[in-house]
Design an enzyme around this catalytic site. Structure first.
Site, PDB file in Angstrom:
ATOM      1  N   ASP A 158       2.446 -85.828 -19.595  1.00  0.00           N
ATOM      2  CA  ASP A 158       1.492 -85.784 -20.705  1.00  0.00           C
ATOM      3  C   ASP A 158       0.928 -87.152 -21.027  1.00  0.00           C
ATOM      4  O   ASP A 158      -0.069 -87.267 -21.727  1.00  0.00           O
ATOM      5  CB  ASP A 158       2.159 -85.243 -21.972  1.00  0.00           C
ATOM      6  CG  ASP A 158       2.509 -83.780 -21.834  1.00  0.00           C
ATOM      7  OD1 ASP A 158       1.790 -83.090 -21.099  1.00  0.00           O
ATOM      8  OD2 ASP A 158       3.484 -83.344 -22.457  1.00  0.00           O
ATOM      9  N   ASP A 178       5.148 -84.124 -24.658  1.00  0.00           N
ATOM     10  CA  ASP A 178       6.472 -84.717 -24.603  1.00  0.00           C
ATOM     11  C   ASP A 178       6.818 -85.268 -23.231  1.00  0.00           C
ATOM     12  O   ASP A 178       7.580 -86.193 -23.119  1.00  0.00           O
ATOM     13  CB  ASP A 178       7.538 -83.721 -25.084  1.00  0.00           C
ATOM     14  CG  ASP A 178       7.324 -82.343 -24.498  1.00  0.00           C
ATOM     15  OD1 ASP A 178       6.632 -82.242 -23.471  1.00  0.00           O
ATOM     16  OD2 ASP A 178       7.834 -81.363 -25.065  1.00  0.00           O
ATOM     17  N   ASP A 206       0.839 -78.638 -27.531  1.00  0.00           N
ATOM     18  CA  ASP A 206       1.799 -78.039 -26.631  1.00  0.00           C
ATOM     19  C   ASP A 206       2.335 -76.775 -27.256  1.00  0.00           C
ATOM     20  O   ASP A 206       2.280 -76.621 -28.463  1.00  0.00           O
ATOM     21  CB  ASP A 206       3.009 -78.992 -26.557  1.00  0.00           C
ATOM     22  CG  ASP A 206       3.034 -79.711 -25.267  1.00  0.00           C
ATOM     23  OD1 ASP A 206       2.138 -79.454 -24.471  1.00  0.00           O
ATOM     24  OD2 ASP A 206       3.943 -80.530 -25.084  1.00  0.00           O
TER      25      ASP A 206
END
Lengths: 1045, 290
Positions: free
Chosen positions: A742, A738, A397
């Site tokens: 996801d 997070d 990410d």
């Protein structure tokens, strides 16, 4: 997801102690395949569902239609009876927890996994053997019964141990599951009531205040300045405004739907955000419910270490069973009774199975897990410890992981010059020139034209860590000015705000009018900030070096250049201007009216630009470089804008300084993108839109051909596609994430890494590991630990396997040459589960031999944990040397008591005959059965001591695989010495402390016999040093290939 | 997405095996080239040769610590065991008086066993020793001096000697002779200079009843001190082990009788819990008469 985990555990457990499971394994395999198929189908359905984005059209309906559809009344709400009916029909409004394997099943799985089956077979053979003996002779000795019971005890103990280990790690994760029971304010029977959110039903009218969680999927009926944080669902980090208008076909995008478990924000811009809405979906039928079930439906890959352990168990069990059967046949054809042959078979199985090894592996892994937890990597699934080490691709990410997850001022432009601001975590080092009076004006605007405030009661918190009420940009500006100017609130107090217009998306500017802090200056100061082009439009002059200059074409051009440059860095740019209102037109008593706009908003004085970015964490570039040298590809996957993504990727090194994308090359050569040779570009930036139109092959091609890839503007589903693409390259993929969105990707990844601070519970649940500090750099330390543990497990296994040959040879010799049995089954168990346990764990503390972060990640199909050289070297080299050394001790004991080696051959039958009580030795002396038996036990003890002494040497040589022990340092790993001491102490206790307990078959051994095997131990050491020397001298040679494990 | 393992067809498997056995492209046989095989064979030849040599060397060194004549340690043999002759599978003497074959094998064994005790052989090979004292033969400085043995004549066994015995040690009449012998232990001074003898009894009360009367030869079951000490097979070539014969006169027929004989000697404990043959011997006696 729970299920997945338990499955993995069963393998690990199976790791922990199984033995005989080859044929059983097949069954399991089939079963597993079946299961996968089911999951697959289920998953596909779900994915389709998800892609249809749910058949939801409530956002298109008007209030009347909604009332009709759900049989409710917007003013009065549902009646309690109706609500109860619906509740009974739909069930409570909560997510069905994933099915949990019953504890007893988990426990039983431990009992049959791995080597356990082999030991069970051994135990039953023992009892059968006793049964046969008993049926022919009522006074048959109970030895076999004892042995069988001991084997069962071993299985149960290791099973309990493994179960305990699993339960312990399950506890860690259950802490993530704790949810605070939620309350909802609902209108029922025309009354406002507070009820548990679980009891909400479709059609309920609920009211949600700022700061609360949305209790179900709701259709907004009315809203007051409500914004929701959808980041956990869509990855969008900006809060989304919500109102009752239908704005988009897509229910995920439209403004009039709020989703379950997202948060309604306390916005600083409106007094309090509240929203009234109708519940349209509850529980598992909500969007989050769908995603959660999608995540639990994603098939679970076995972790690499589980595969390795299975592989290893298969090898060992294969060796055990095949040698066992081979010698069973040999024994039968040598005219041994079948019963005796059965007993030999048990001995061979027990000797071949490293009973303690799988437990050791578990302990080793959990030690590493503990070590990693200290470094902020909380491992939920023990096996994930190693997975991280074999990771070859990290899909990271951007926000929060690579970056600090807060807007920070990065650049300033004033006086026709770009200044760089310090973006490090503490902002301590602001070096730009602050002497210009333009800066004085700019800083005043920054300070005054800002609504953000520090939350009270944080006097001792460092500025950068203080909590702020206000949006990201304003927070950044507030902190920036607080660092540079000191107490902002004090400055604001001195420059009393008269009136203000907050930022809104139509104006794209924010304005406020203040009294000045100069008591002699009675003018009002108007300050304004906003989108640079809008601000510039309103200006007629520009301030340079503190003086106003007319804004002409050339200055406008420099402005544009600067604006483009800062924008090109992926930064959010704001323009600032001000105007001193003439005192004659606007006396002190002038009443400003923001609705009438009775003040000028044009011909202002432009002061400067300021750009902000969510800056990379300072440790990240280093960590990315480390990943590079460790052969790990770092891919950025973000929902952010490509330009921002690229800028961050460049600044952290995911796109290295000298590599270009196709677009860069086209720009440099000034040719269209299509003409650029794709091979020239090392880096690629792929947007979600491009990804949507790509076939799987094209994606594979991109993943394979580009070293540096950034995926921008991707949706959660695309993240899953990217992960699968990487896995098709045979890569071991780590994914960070997070949000709830996801969780499928986290699940799918070989190792899912959730963020401990920013992560949602769903993400933490789906992940195998939680980064407590959300820091990418922690992953790298995790990788290092993972690789170290793989190396050290190799050493542990090599150490443990070695003595198996020394334990096995006695049985083979016993069968073929008819010597009195050199070592008993119980004694073997004392080695495997006694003296060898601590030393093999001690190897986990061994330091790396060379820089493990400078080699490629292991290939999951080629670099096996237990490879041929390891097995061959352990079994046929060191193992054999050990066997010879132990036999030497055995022969010494027998010879010195009167049975010289040649007299022992083919003595077995007479020796073991209870009715022969005058067996003659070499000197003509006659021995009763008990006297011989005692001598046999002394032989066991001697053989045991022989193995023990040589295992010390084995332990020392296993410290390294390539380097000399002296390079590694003999005393650097203190735990090894603890291990050696434990070995000796346990040996001494067994021989001298328990020597009188006949059931254990140990006797008090003469002290000198402890030293008989020492020459062999030294030989082992010397031989291994020679091996390592040649490996170092001739890398790549025949020797290296065959002797390096 | 779970990537399914491709199932290999049978032909492919065979093909793979063929390639494993002989790979024409790389000239590999069983996964190794000729040179590699040569290396590996040479290596193991040298390596195992070396290990054998090393093991032989250490064994040789170890054997140097062991004398050929007397054992280094005798800690396990502090108490000699007793045994019976005829030697049977399960320490049971079963005699079917009417069935010659049931006892004939015992008789054959005994004949063979007692042959060296023949008076003629004894006279020829062994000394007549003074009874009642140990026959010590110190080396007197001559290393490994051969030792003489004392005579134990077969005739000392009286009616159990089997000489000119039509009853075949009493087996044909149901009054069998059982011979008790004490295990040889080198340098063991049995009896600690006091006379010793063997006694037999039924194990339990009913056994004692069923056992009936018996006679012992030499009388009283005495074992003379002159047969001790034993100097080992190498020195004491013609050593003749003293025997005690027990003739059971009227054992209750068709009943299994547990007999236990033990030696009464000052330095031989007969109460070892674990070693059931330390200074004693238990056997079953059964006379079947129709």
């Amino acid at each position: 997801m729970r299920q997945k985990r338990s499955e993995i555990y069963s393998v690990e457990l199976s790791g922990t102690k199984d033995i005989v499971r080859t044929d059983q394994g097949d069954d399991k395999e089939k079963y597993r395949g079946l299961k996968n198929n089911c999951l697959e189908r289920k998953k596909k359905n779900q994915e389709e569902d998800f892609q249809k984005e749910l058949q939801l059209d409530d956002h298109k309906l008007n209030n009347r239609e909604l009332e009709k559809k759900y049989g409710t009344n917007i003013i009065m709400g549902l009646s309690s009876t109706r609500a109860a009916e619906l509740l009974a029909r739909d069930g409570p409004n909560s997510l069905t927890p994933p099915k949990q394997t019953p504890e007893i099943v988990k426990f039983l799985k431990q009992m049959v996994g791995g080597f356990s089956i082999l030991l069970w077979v051994g135990a039953f053979l023992c009892w059968i053997a006793y049964g046969i003996q008993y049926s022919s002779d009522k006074s048959a000795s109970l030895n076999n019964v004892y042995l069988g019971s001991v084997l069962v005890l071993v299985v149960i103990l290791t099973g309990v141990f493994a179960y305990y280990q699993e339960a312990k790690s399950t506890n860690i994760m259950s802490s993530f599951n704790k949810m605070i029971p939620q309350q909802a304010l609902v209108i029922r029977d025309s009354e406002k009531k507070t009820i548990p959110a679980e009891q909400l039903v479709v059609g309920d009218i609920v009211e949600v205040k700022g700061g609360d969680q949305i209790p179900a999927d709701i259709r907004v009926l009315s809203s007051q300045g409500c914004r929701v944080d959808n980041s956990s669902l869509t990855g969008e980090s900006e809060p989304q405004p919500r109102s009752s208008e239908f704005t988009h076909e897509n229910p995920l995008e439209t403004k009039n739907i709020c989703f379950y478990s997202t948060t309604c924000l306390e916005a600083s811009t409106s007094p309090i955000g509240t929203v009234t809405g109708m519940v349209i979906n509850t529980g598992d039928r909500t969007i989050i419910g769908h995603i959660a079930s999608l995540a639990s439906g994603v098939g679970n890959e076995k972790t690499p270490i589980a595969i390795e352990i299975e592989h290893f168990v298969h090898i060992v069990a294969g060796v055990a069973v095949s040698i066992g059967i081979l010698f069973f046949i040999i024994a039968v054809s040598m005219k041994y009774r079948v019963l005796d042959s059965l007993i030999f078979l048990i001995g061979i199985i027990v000797a071949n199975v490293p009973e303690g090894l799988l437990g050791t592996v578990t302990v080793t892994l959990s030690l590493t897990a503990k070590r990693m937890a200290k470094k902020n990597c909380l491992v939920k699934n023990l096996e994930a410890v190693e997975t991280l080490g074999s990771t070859s691709i990290i899909c990271s990410d951007k926000t929060g992981t690579l970056t600090q997850n807060r807007m920070t001022v990065a650049h300033l432009w004033f006086d026709n010059q770009i200044f760089v601001a310090d973006t490090s975590e503490d902002h301590s080092n602001q070096v730009f020139d602050q002497s210009s009076s333009t800066w004085a004006s700019l800083s005043k605007i920054i300070t005054l034209c800002n609504r953000a405030e520090f939350k009270p009661g944080q006097e001792n918190v460092p500025i950068m860590k203080k909590a702020v009420i206000g949006d990201a940009s304003e927070t950044a500006l507030l902190k920036f000015s607080e660092v540079l100017l000191g107490d902002v609130m004090e400055i604001r107090k001195r420059n009393r705000k008269v009136v203000e217009i907050p930022f809104n998306s139509t104006n794209k500017f924010q304005l406020s009018i203040h009294e000045t802090d100069d008591p002699h200056d009675k003018r009002f100061l108007m300050v304004m900030k906003g989108a640079p082009e809008r601000i510039l439009e309103k200006c007629s002059t520009i301030m340079i070096n503190g003086e106003e200059h007319p804004l002409d074409k050339s200055t406008a051009k420099t402005f544009h250049t600067a604006y483009m440059e800062l924008g090109g860095l992926g930064e959010r740019v704001l323009g600032f201007c001000h105007l001193y209102l003439p005192a004659d037109e606007f006396p002190e008593t002038y009443s400003f009216d923001i609705d009438a706009m009775n003040f000028p908003t044009s011909n202002l004085c432009f002061v400067g630009l300021l750009s902000m970015i969510d800056p990379p964490r300072s440790t990240v570039p280093d960590a990315v470089t480390k990943c590079r040298s460790a052969g790990i590809k770092v891919i950025m996957v973000t929902g952010d804008h490509p330009i921002t993504a690229k800028a961050i990727a460049k600044s952290v090194g995911i796109i290295s300084a000298n590599s270009e994308t196709v677009e860069d090359i086209a720009h440099r050569l000034n040719i269209p993108v299509e003409q650029v040779n794709q091979r020239d570009a090392k880096a690629a930036i792929v947007t979600g839109m491009e990804l949507k139109d790509m076939s799987l092959e094209q994606l594979d091609e991109i993943l394979a051909n580009y070293q540096e890839i950034v995926f921008a503007r991707t949706s959660p589903q695309q993240k899953l596609i990217i992960v699968e693409g990487c896995q098709r390259q045979d890569a071991v993929v780590a994914v960070t994430g997070d949000g709830v969105n996801d969780s499928p990707a986290l699940k799918k990844a070989d190792i899912g890494i959730a963020m401990g601070i920013a992560g949602s519970d769903a993400a933490k649940n789906a992940a195998d590991m939680v980064l407590l500090d959300d820091n990418f750099a922690s992953i790298v330390t995790g990788v290092e630990e993972g690789r170290l543990i793989f190396d050290n497990l190799k050493k542990t296994i090599a150490y443990t396997l070695t003595k198996n040959i020394a334990e096995l040879c006695p049985f083979l010799i016993y069968i073929i040459a008819g010597l009195p049995l050199p070592i008993g089954t119980i004694t073997i168990l004392f080695i495997d589960l006694g003296t060898d346990i601590i030393p093999s764990i001690a190897l986990a503390y061994e330091k790396a031999e060379s820089d493990i972060m400078n080699r490629k990640p292991r290939h999951k199909k080629k670099d096996r944990l237990v490879n041929k050289p390891l097995a061959v070297y352990s079994y046929l080299h060191i193992g054999l040397m050990q066997a010879l050394g132990a036999f030497l001790v055995y022969f010494t004991v027998y010879a010195q008591e009167g049975f010289l080696p040649h007299t022992l051959i083919n003595l077995r039958v007479e020796w073991e005959n209870d009715n022969v009580n005058d067996l003659e030795d070499h000197y003509g002396q006659e021995w009763t059965r008990y006297q011989r038996e005692y001598l046999e036990w002394t032989g066991y003890t001697a053989f045991f001591v022989g193995i023990l002494v040589q295992q010390i040497a084995d332990l020392i040589i296993r410290k390294t695989r390539r380097n000399s022990i002296f390079q590694q340092g003999l005393f650097r790993n203190k735990v090894i010495w603890v291990g050696i001491a434990s070995q000796i102490i346990i040996g001494l206790i067994l021989s001298y402390g328990l020597g009188s307990v006949t059931a254990l078959n140990f006797t008090m051994l003469r002290a000198q016999y402890w030293f008989v095997a020492v020459p062999h131990a030294i030989l082992i050491w010397v031989y291994d040093e020679v091996r390592k020397l040649f490996i170092r001298l001739y890398p790549g040679s025949w020797w290296d290939k065959n002797m390096y494990y | 997405m779970v990537i399914q393992k491709e199932k290999k067809s049978c032909g492919q498997v065979v093909e793979e095996w063929k390639e494993f056995v002989w790979n024409p492209r790389t000239h590999q046989f069983m996964g190794r080239t000729g040179t590699s095989w040569a290396f590996i064979l040479l290596f193991y030849l040298v390596f195992y040769g070396f290990l054998t040599a090393m093991f032989s060397l250490t064994m040789w060194v170890m054997l140097q610590t062991v004398s050929d004549h007397t054992p280094k340690y005798q800690d396990r043999l502090a108490t000699p065991g007793l045994m019976i002759r005829p030697k049977t599978e399960n320490l049971d003497v079963i005699v079917n008086v009417s069935d010659t074959e049931s006892w004939d094998q015992h008789v054959q064994k005994l004949n063979k066993f007692l042959e060296p005790y023949n008076d003629s052989i004894q006279a020829q090979k062994n000394d007549v020793c003074r009874p009642g004292r140990y026959y010590e033969q110190p080396d007197n400085g001559v290393l490994n001096y051969p030792k003489r043995a004392c005579q134990f004549n077969r005739t000392q066994l009286g009616i159990c000697s089997g000489i000119g015995d039509p009853t075949h040690y009493g087996y044909s009449t149901g009054q069998p002779c059982v011979f008790i012998k004490m295990n040889r232990v080198i340098n063991f001074y049995a009896g600690a200079n006091q006379s010793m003898n063997v006694t037999c009894a039924g194990k339990r009360d009913e056994d004692a009843e069923n056992l009936g009367h018996f006679v012992m030869f030499p009388s009283n079951g005495n074992i003379d001190l002159m047969y001790f000490p034993y100097y080992g097979k190498k020195f004491h070539v013609n050593y003749t082990q003293p025997l005690v014969a027990v003739k059971f006169l009227n054992v209750t027929p068709n009943v299994e009788v547990n007999v236990e004989c033990r030696i009464n000697a000052a330095n031989i404990a007969t109460d070892d819990e674990r070693d059931k043959f330390a200074g004693r011997v238990a056997f079953k006696l059964r006379i079947n008469k129709t």
